[in-house]
Design a protein around this motif. Structure first.
Motif, PDB file in Angstrom:
ATOM      1  N   SER A 154       0.841  -1.189   0.000  1.00 10.43           N
ATOM      2  CA  SER A 154       0.000   0.000   0.000  1.00 10.43           C
ATOM      3  C   SER A 154       0.877   1.240   0.000  1.00 10.43           C
ATOM      4  O   SER A 154       2.040   1.181   0.413  1.00 10.43           O
ATOM      5  N   ASN A 211      -5.092   5.293  -7.281  1.00 10.60           N
ATOM      6  CA  ASN A 211      -4.590   4.243  -6.398  1.00 10.60           C
ATOM      7  C   ASN A 211      -4.460   2.906  -7.119  1.00 10.60           C
ATOM      8  O   ASN A 211      -3.578   2.102  -6.805  1.00 10.60           O
ATOM      9  N   SER A 267      -3.608   8.579   1.057  1.00  5.12           N
ATOM     10  CA  SER A 267      -4.318   7.466   0.425  1.00  5.12           C
ATOM     11  C   SER A 267      -5.814   7.751   0.339  1.00  5.12           C
ATOM     12  O   SER A 267      -6.493   7.236  -0.544  1.00  5.12           O
ATOM     13  N   ASN A 322      -1.185   3.138  -8.775  1.00  8.43           N
ATOM     14  CA  ASN A 322      -0.057   3.629  -7.950  1.00  8.43           C
ATOM     15  C   ASN A 322       0.614   4.828  -8.623  1.00  8.43           C
ATOM     16  O   ASN A 322       1.850   4.909  -8.680  1.00  8.43           O
TER      17      ASN A 322
END
Length: 121
Positions: A30, A73, A53, A76
């Motif tokens: 993550s 997300n 995030s 990335n």
């Protein structure tokens, strides 16, 4: 190892726009936060903008209202849309990511190689 690959820098006239992109790849579980920093010749590296995030942005006062940071997300990837560019925005722009390799693991940081942004008057 995590790699950050930046793109989108270049030469633009004052008042123009550029969009920077930074894609992270490698051993990533993550990414907590991603951001853009810049460093002009003879100056320190300063934060331009960052995003969590949860997609909460933070901006340096000097770019508020002109720059917009966003992230994908699923890819990335973080973006920096730069509008109304000024000569004082000229610098090398670096991407940064704070990431984890496993659930509840420690956070690590990684930097991109930098991309030159030059704004002519």
């Amino acid at each position: 190892q995590v790699q950050l690959v930046e793109s989108g820098g270049g030469l633009v006239q004052a008042g123009g726009s550029l969009r920077l992109s930074c894609a992270a790849s490698g051993s990533i579980f993550s990414i907590d936060a991603m951001g853009w920093y810049r460093q002009a010749p003879g100056k320190q590296r300063d934060l331009v903008a960052s995003i969590t995030s949860g997609e909460n942005p933070n901006y340096a006062d000097s770019v508020k209202g002109r720059f917009t940071i966003s992230r994908d997300n699923a890819k990335n990837t973080v973006y920096l849309q730069m509008n109304s560019l000024k000569p004082e925005d000229t610098a090398v722009y670096y991407c940064n990511a704070k990431y984890r390799r496993k659930w509840s693991g420690p956070a690590f940081g990684s930097w991109g190689q930098g991309t030159q942004v030059t704004v002519s008057s």
